[in-house]
Write a protein that holds these residues in place. Structure first.
Motif, PDB file in Angstrom:
ATOM      1  N   PHE A 157       1.155  -0.885  -0.086  1.00 45.32           N
ATOM      2  CA  PHE A 157       0.505   0.010  -0.021  1.00 45.32           C
ATOM      3  C   PHE A 157       1.564   1.299  -0.333  1.00 45.32           C
ATOM      4  CE2 PHE A 157      -2.518  -3.025   2.335  1.00 45.32           C
ATOM      5  CZ  PHE A 157      -3.717  -2.861   1.349  1.00 45.32           C
ATOM      6  N   ARG A 158       0.183   2.261  -0.861  1.00 45.30           N
ATOM      7  CA  ARG A 158       1.070   3.641  -0.697  1.00 45.30           C
ATOM      8  C   ARG A 158       0.258   4.396  -0.136  1.00 45.30           C
ATOM      9  NH1 ARG A 158       1.673   8.173  -4.748  1.00 45.30           N
ATOM     10  NH2 ARG A 158       2.834  10.150  -3.888  1.00 45.30           N
ATOM     11  N   ALA A 159       0.672   4.510   1.528  1.00 41.74           N
ATOM     12  CA  ALA A 159       0.016   5.095   1.802  1.00 41.74           C
ATOM     13  C   ALA A 159       0.864   5.435   3.035  1.00 41.74           C
ATOM     14  CB  ALA A 159      -1.178   4.359   3.250  1.00 41.74           C
ATOM     15  N   ASP A 160       0.176   6.629   4.469  1.00 41.17           N
ATOM     16  CA  ASP A 160       1.060   7.330   5.031  1.00 41.17           C
ATOM     17  C   ASP A 160       0.534   6.078   6.323  1.00 41.17           C
ATOM     18  OD1 ASP A 160       1.788   9.726   7.069  1.00 41.17           O
ATOM     19  OD2 ASP A 160      -0.312   8.847   8.274  1.00 41.17           O
ATOM     20  N   ALA A 161       2.028   6.108   7.167  1.00 42.88           N
ATOM     21  CA  ALA A 161       2.092   5.214   8.446  1.00 42.88           C
ATOM     22  C   ALA A 161       1.148   5.532   9.340  1.00 42.88           C
ATOM     23  CB  ALA A 161       2.772   5.334   8.545  1.00 42.88           C
ATOM     24  N   ASN A 162      -0.129   6.589   9.209  1.00 45.19           N
ATOM     25  CA  ASN A 162      -0.682   6.442  10.095  1.00 45.19           C
ATOM     26  C   ASN A 162      -2.635   5.824   9.678  1.00 45.19           C
ATOM     27  OD1 ASN A 162       0.534   7.385  12.760  1.00 45.19           O
ATOM     28  ND2 ASN A 162       0.778   9.054  11.768  1.00 45.19           N
ATOM     29  N   ARG A 163      -2.086   6.539   8.361  1.00 47.59           N
ATOM     30  CA  ARG A 163      -3.564   6.245   8.383  1.00 47.59           C
ATOM     31  C   ARG A 163      -3.263   4.664   7.399  1.00 47.59           C
ATOM     32  NH1 ARG A 163      -4.153  10.534   3.538  1.00 47.59           N
ATOM     33  NH2 ARG A 163      -5.385  12.287   3.923  1.00 47.59           N
ATOM     34  N   ALA A 164      -2.392   3.845   7.247  1.00 45.94           N
ATOM     35  CA  ALA A 164      -1.761   2.568   7.488  1.00 45.94           C
ATOM     36  C   ALA A 164      -3.122   1.813   8.538  1.00 45.94           C
ATOM     37  CB  ALA A 164      -1.282   2.343   7.281  1.00 45.94           C
ATOM     38  N   ILE A 165      -2.366   2.292   9.475  1.00 48.05           N
ATOM     39  CA  ILE A 165      -2.615   1.028  10.752  1.00 48.05           C
ATOM     40  C   ILE A 165      -4.063   1.105  11.422  1.00 48.05           C
ATOM     41  CG2 ILE A 165      -0.187   1.503  11.207  1.00 48.05           C
ATOM     42  CD1 ILE A 165      -1.285   3.504  13.809  1.00 48.05           C
TER      43      ILE A 165
END
Length: 184
Positions: free
Chosen positions: A96-104
């Motif tokens: 996933f290409r995402a910010d880590a906070n959004r990913a969790i």
């Protein structure tokens, strides 16, 4: 950069082009995995700030069943896909290409849980205490899950608390610190 042990031992991995990432050295990777494994019997891994994906790929090589790779940089995502394809590991991974906070947050919405979480952000860019608390609060950690935190040695990471115990804090080469936590 290569896979250190397990099924894919010795296989070369591509690094992310440019200077935007700092790959974990083979020496550090080998020492850390000897401490946390060295091998796994299944389980799920979350590789945040994944860069080339070498830490998550190492965990699969050593027996993790599945890994989720997250990075927000397009070059990193492309490199992760190339490395997974070269080892024929696409079926064992999500990228996933995402910010880590959004990913969790997204992982929590999917009710995913992990046995190993790998945190190797750009040094000084993440408040580890906040991040560790969020992993616990969102219930992303299985019992006895291990959290790997790579950081600048000058950074002070949190001590143990009611949810996590600090297992180890090691200095590698004077500048790289690795701190390991376990969910209790």
């Amino acid at each position: 950069m290569r896979v250190i042990a397990g099924t894919y031992k010795g296989r070369q991995l591509k690094a992310v082009p440019g200077k935007s990432t700092r790959p974990t050295t083979d020496k550090v990777k080998e020492a850390v995995f000897q401490a946390i494994g060295p091998f796994f019997d299944g389980g799920a891994c979350l590789d945040l700030f994944a860069g080339s994906g070498s830490l998550g790929i190492e965990s699969i090589s050593r027996g993790m069943e599945k890994a989720i790779f997250v990075d927000k940089h397009p070059k990193a995502i492309h490199t992760i896909h190339e490395n997974l394809k070269a080892l024929n590991l696409e079926q064992n991974a999500e990228v996933f290409r995402a910010d880590a906070n959004r990913a969790i947050t997204a992982a929590a919405k999917r009710s995913l849980t992990f046995d190993l979480v790998l945190l190797d952000p750009p040094y000084g860019k993440v408040k580890y205490a906040d991040f560790l608390n969020e992993l616990v609060k969102l219930q992303l950690l299985n019992e006895n899950a291990i959290i790997y935190c790579e950081h600048d040695m000058r950074e002070v990471l949190p001590e143990s608390d009611d949810d996590l115990i600090k297992l180890k804090n090691v200095n590698y080469g004077g500048t790289i610190g690795v701190t390991l936590y376990q969910k209790i």
